[in-house]
Design a protein around this motif. Structure first.
Motif, PDB file in Angstrom:
ATOM      1  N   LEU A  84       1.418  -1.479  -0.314  1.00  0.00           N
ATOM      2  CA  LEU A  84       0.214   0.141   0.225  1.00  0.00           C
ATOM      3  C   LEU A  84       0.695   1.307  -0.127  1.00  0.00           C
ATOM      4  CD1 LEU A  84      -2.651  -1.046   1.860  1.00  0.00           C
ATOM      5  CD2 LEU A  84      -2.788  -0.729  -0.455  1.00  0.00           C
ATOM      6  N   GLY A  85       1.520   1.328  -0.318  1.00  0.00           N
ATOM      7  CA  GLY A  85       3.065   2.291  -0.079  1.00  0.00           C
ATOM      8  C   GLY A  85       3.237   2.684   0.383  1.00  0.00           C
ATOM      9  N   ARG A  86       3.904   2.236   2.202  1.00  0.00           N
ATOM     10  CA  ARG A  86       3.231   2.626   2.791  1.00  0.00           C
ATOM     11  C   ARG A  86       4.813   3.230   3.764  1.00  0.00           C
ATOM     12  NH1 ARG A  86      -0.391  -0.674   6.893  1.00  0.00           N
ATOM     13  NH2 ARG A  86      -2.498   0.074   5.598  1.00  0.00           N
ATOM     14  N   GLY A  87       5.784   2.734   3.011  1.00  0.00           N
ATOM     15  CA  GLY A  87       6.520   2.844   2.812  1.00  0.00           C
ATOM     16  C   GLY A  87       7.496   2.057   4.090  1.00  0.00           C
ATOM     17  N   LYS A  88       6.574   2.107   5.131  1.00  0.00           N
ATOM     18  CA  LYS A  88       7.603   1.774   6.637  1.00  0.00           C
ATOM     19  C   LYS A  88       7.057   0.755   6.649  1.00  0.00           C
ATOM     20  CE  LYS A  88       3.189   3.313   9.070  1.00  0.00           C
ATOM     21  NZ  LYS A  88       2.868   5.010  10.074  1.00  0.00           N
ATOM     22  N   PRO A  89       7.730  -0.613   8.047  1.00  0.00           N
ATOM     23  CA  PRO A  89       7.354  -1.212   8.500  1.00  0.00           C
ATOM     24  C   PRO A  89       5.999  -2.026   8.837  1.00  0.00           C
ATOM     25  CG  PRO A  89       9.017  -0.747  10.882  1.00  0.00           C
ATOM     26  CD  PRO A  89       8.965  -0.029   8.764  1.00  0.00           C
ATOM     27  N   ASN A  90       4.844  -2.768   8.730  1.00  0.00           N
ATOM     28  CA  ASN A  90       3.694  -2.505   9.380  1.00  0.00           C
ATOM     29  C   ASN A  90       3.445  -4.328   8.937  1.00  0.00           C
ATOM     30  OD1 ASN A  90       1.880  -3.140   7.199  1.00  0.00           O
ATOM     31  ND2 ASN A  90       3.481  -1.966   6.334  1.00  0.00           N
ATOM     32  N   ALA A  91       2.540  -4.423  10.664  1.00  0.00           N
ATOM     33  CA  ALA A  91       2.079  -5.437  10.272  1.00  0.00           C
ATOM     34  C   ALA A  91       1.563  -6.265   9.226  1.00  0.00           C
ATOM     35  CB  ALA A  91       1.476  -6.231  11.627  1.00  0.00           C
ATOM     36  N   TRP A  92       1.158  -5.490   8.383  1.00  0.00           N
ATOM     37  CA  TRP A  92       0.198  -6.435   6.946  1.00  0.00           C
ATOM     38  C   TRP A  92       0.877  -6.796   6.037  1.00  0.00           C
ATOM     39  CZ3 TRP A  92      -3.643  -9.079   8.566  1.00  0.00           C
ATOM     40  CH2 TRP A  92      -4.872  -8.841   9.483  1.00  0.00           C
ATOM     41  N   GLY A  93       2.157  -5.709   6.151  1.00  0.00           N
ATOM     42  CA  GLY A  93       2.611  -6.180   5.260  1.00  0.00           C
ATOM     43  C   GLY A  93       3.695  -6.894   4.679  1.00  0.00           C
ATOM     44  N   THR A  94       3.822  -7.271   6.938  1.00  0.00           N
ATOM     45  CA  THR A  94       4.887  -8.421   6.902  1.00  0.00           C
ATOM     46  C   THR A  94       4.679  -9.889   6.797  1.00  0.00           C
ATOM     47  OG1 THR A  94       6.525  -7.215   8.222  1.00  0.00           O
ATOM     48  CG2 THR A  94       6.002  -9.406   8.439  1.00  0.00           C
ATOM     49  N   ALA A  95       2.888  -9.807   6.386  1.00  0.00           N
ATOM     50  CA  ALA A  95       2.622 -11.303   6.360  1.00  0.00           C
ATOM     51  C   ALA A  95       2.136 -11.103   5.386  1.00  0.00           C
ATOM     52  CB  ALA A  95       0.582 -10.958   7.316  1.00  0.00           C
ATOM     53  N   LEU A  96       1.705 -10.219   4.084  1.00  0.00           N
ATOM     54  CA  LEU A  96       1.546 -10.482   3.327  1.00  0.00           C
ATOM     55  C   LEU A  96       2.694 -10.574   2.405  1.00  0.00           C
ATOM     56  CD1 LEU A  96      -0.118 -10.390   0.625  1.00  0.00           C
ATOM     57  CD2 LEU A  96      -0.152  -8.152   0.436  1.00  0.00           C
ATOM     58  N   GLY A  97       3.477 -10.540   3.130  1.00  0.00           N
ATOM     59  CA  GLY A  97       4.479 -10.301   2.647  1.00  0.00           C
ATOM     60  C   GLY A  97       5.676 -12.121   2.259  1.00  0.00           C
ATOM     61  N   ALA A  98       5.273 -12.448   3.937  1.00  0.00           N
ATOM     62  CA  ALA A  98       5.505 -14.191   3.793  1.00  0.00           C
ATOM     63  C   ALA A  98       4.465 -14.420   3.124  1.00  0.00           C
ATOM     64  CB  ALA A  98       5.021 -14.215   5.049  1.00  0.00           C
ATOM     65  N   VAL A  99       3.040 -14.408   2.822  1.00  0.00           N
ATOM     66  CA  VAL A  99       2.096 -15.163   1.743  1.00  0.00           C
ATOM     67  C   VAL A  99       3.112 -15.366   0.312  1.00  0.00           C
ATOM     68  CG1 VAL A  99      -0.300 -14.478   1.184  1.00  0.00           C
ATOM     69  CG2 VAL A  99       0.051 -14.769   3.087  1.00  0.00           C
ATOM     70  N   LEU A 100       3.310 -14.670  -0.053  1.00  0.00           N
ATOM     71  CA  LEU A 100       4.043 -14.226  -1.563  1.00  0.00           C
ATOM     72  C   LEU A 100       4.516 -14.437  -1.867  1.00  0.00           C
ATOM     73  CD1 LEU A 100       4.346 -12.869  -4.192  1.00  0.00           C
ATOM     74  CD2 LEU A 100       5.126 -10.869  -3.436  1.00  0.00           C
ATOM     75  N   ILE A 101       5.853 -15.078  -0.927  1.00  0.00           N
ATOM     76  CA  ILE A 101       7.279 -15.523  -0.543  1.00  0.00           C
ATOM     77  C   ILE A 101       6.591 -16.631  -0.651  1.00  0.00           C
ATOM     78  CG2 ILE A 101       9.226 -17.060   0.571  1.00  0.00           C
ATOM     79  CD1 ILE A 101       9.545 -13.444   1.390  1.00  0.00           C
ATOM     80  N   GLY A 102       5.552 -17.376  -0.115  1.00  0.00           N
ATOM     81  CA  GLY A 102       4.747 -18.967   0.207  1.00  0.00           C
ATOM     82  C   GLY A 102       3.965 -19.610  -0.957  1.00  0.00           C
ATOM     83  N   ILE A 103       2.757 -18.662  -1.899  1.00  0.00           N
ATOM     84  CA  ILE A 103       3.136 -18.579  -3.312  1.00  0.00           C
ATOM     85  C   ILE A 103       4.093 -18.825  -3.842  1.00  0.00           C
ATOM     86  CG2 ILE A 103       1.788 -17.413  -5.352  1.00  0.00           C
ATOM     87  CD1 ILE A 103       0.164 -16.349  -3.008  1.00  0.00           C
ATOM     88  N   ILE A 104       5.359 -18.194  -3.975  1.00  0.00           N
ATOM     89  CA  ILE A 104       6.177 -18.668  -4.746  1.00  0.00           C
ATOM     90  C   ILE A 104       6.849 -19.867  -5.003  1.00  0.00           C
ATOM     91  CG2 ILE A 104       8.318 -17.916  -5.507  1.00  0.00           C
ATOM     92  CD1 ILE A 104       7.478 -14.919  -5.473  1.00  0.00           C
ATOM     93  N   SER A 105       7.183 -19.878  -3.222  1.00  0.00           N
ATOM     94  CA  SER A 105       7.866 -21.325  -3.348  1.00  0.00           C
ATOM     95  C   SER A 105       7.034 -22.606  -3.672  1.00  0.00           C
ATOM     96  CB  SER A 105       7.838 -21.246  -1.768  1.00  0.00           C
ATOM     97  OG  SER A 105       9.066 -20.381  -1.094  1.00  0.00           O
ATOM     98  N   SER A 106       5.818 -22.514  -3.376  1.00  0.00           N
ATOM     99  CA  SER A 106       5.082 -24.035  -3.695  1.00  0.00           C
ATOM    100  C   SER A 106       4.931 -23.982  -4.394  1.00  0.00           C
ATOM    101  CB  SER A 106       4.197 -23.469  -2.539  1.00  0.00           C
ATOM    102  OG  SER A 106       4.200 -23.445  -1.506  1.00  0.00           O
ATOM    103  N   GLY A 107       4.393 -22.695  -5.475  1.00  0.00           N
ATOM    104  CA  GLY A 107       3.610 -22.732  -7.231  1.00  0.00           C
ATOM    105  C   GLY A 107       5.000 -23.272  -7.643  1.00  0.00           C
TER     106      GLY A 107
END
Length: 344
Positions: free
Chosen positions: A286-309
């Protein structure tokens, strides 16, 4: 003043289209990429659309996400905790030692592991706040110390039920069924580790975004001198950030211990890079440019999607690091390069 001397009426001009596009890309680009990758893997691999596969992805990334949340909290105060992987590995060793060697119940093992996480966080805080060692250097030092302690705790060998101890006796205990449910159990079809991940993500979001303490952490990260002049006890809040990071890392270690079911001496070794990656990737959400909990969670999900895919698609495992690294670089471009251009 004559009519010809009257100033021209003020006019407003719309923002240039390229500027608008830049703002949209910065704000939603990361989410669009995540959804596009999910759609691509779902279309190309029918197994990817299975709900069990989706839960497996969340279960797989739960450890990295929790460690990433710890890194996120320390990033909020302008620091960086490089010891989270070692703390998670220590949690695995301590849990195994308590249950397998000392024959303790799972609840005792959990309490001891959480206490170890607090001590690790306090050790980092002592170096950073009291002794003024730079965050990254201090946590790198504690990372090596904790990795050594992890080996000392288990006498340099992995711990498993029924093993022969150094004194020649057989280990009397085992991982209790209740403890193993931390990762292998489920509630209403949802793995317990996924529920822990989601609950702690919400808790971290509330703490950082909706409480005074969280706002103070961000204020310290933005300008510690100004925060100090405003009467904020900067040292106390920075210490709090590292203690919270240690606790989150130890919880991630508990999930990892329940997952592997033994005190593996190599546990946690690869978790640091994933934790740092998901925390940094999350800054671009969301263009926040700062650390945030939901961003970290979504980052983990993205990496999980890539690895599993990539795994389901049959690509060799050693190609995944390249792809994950590329995603991290792209996310950092979104967070810093593009957003800096928007602010200039």
């Amino acid at each position: 003043m004559t009519a010809t001397e009257l100033p021209a009426p003020a006019t407003t001009t719309a923002a240039p289209v390229p500027g608008r596009m830049r703002d949209l890309v910065i704000k939603y680009g990361f989410i669009v990429v995540t959804l596009a990758l999910f759609a691509y893997f779902s279309a190309s691999e029918p197994a990817f659309r299975n709900s069990a596969t989706l839960l497996d992805i969340l279960r797989y990334v739960s450890v990295a996400a929790l460690l990433g949340l710890g890194v996120t909290v320390t990033l909020a105060v302008g620091g960086m905790d490089m010891s989270v992987g070692a703390v998670a590995g220590l949690a695995v060793s301590v849990a195994a030692k308590m249950m397998v060697v000392y024959n303790q119940v799972g609840a005792i093992a959990i309490l001891v592991v959480l206490a170890a996480g607090v001590v690790a966080g306090l050790g980092n805080a002592l170096l950073i706040v009291a002794l003024k060692v730079p965050d990254m250097l201090a946590t790198l030092g504690t990372m090596f110390v904790i990795q050594g302690l992890k080996l000392i705790v288990v006498d340099g060998q992995s711990i498993s039920p029924g093993m022969t101890l150094p004194d020649g006796h057989t280990a009397p205990g085992k991982f209790t069924a209740g403890f193993l449910k931390i990762d292998r159990g489920s509630v209403a079809g949802i793995p317990v580790s996924v529920l822990i991940f989601l609950v702690l993500t919400v808790a971290a979001w509330v703490f950082l975004a909706r409480t005074r303490w969280g706002r103070v952490l961000y204020a310290i990260g933005a300008n510690p001198k100004a925060a100090r002049l405003a009467g904020i006890r900067v040292g106390v809040y920075r210490a709090l950030a590292y203690v919270l990071s240690g606790v989150l890392a130890s919880i991630g270690g508990l999930i990892l211990a329940a997952r592997i079911g033994q005190g593996d001496v190599s546990a946690g070794t690869s978790q640091l890079l994933e934790a740092v990656a998901v925390a940094l990737v999350g800054t671009s959400v969301l263009g926040r440019g700062k650390p945030n909990a939901w961003g970290t969670a979504l980052g983990a999900v993205l990496i999980g999607i890539i690895s599993s895919g990539l795994t389901i698609a049959g690509l060799p495992y050693y190609t995944q690091d390249v792809v994950e690294g590329a995603v991290l670089i792209i996310a950092l471009v979104f967070s810093f390069t593009l957003s800096r251009g928007r602010r200039s």
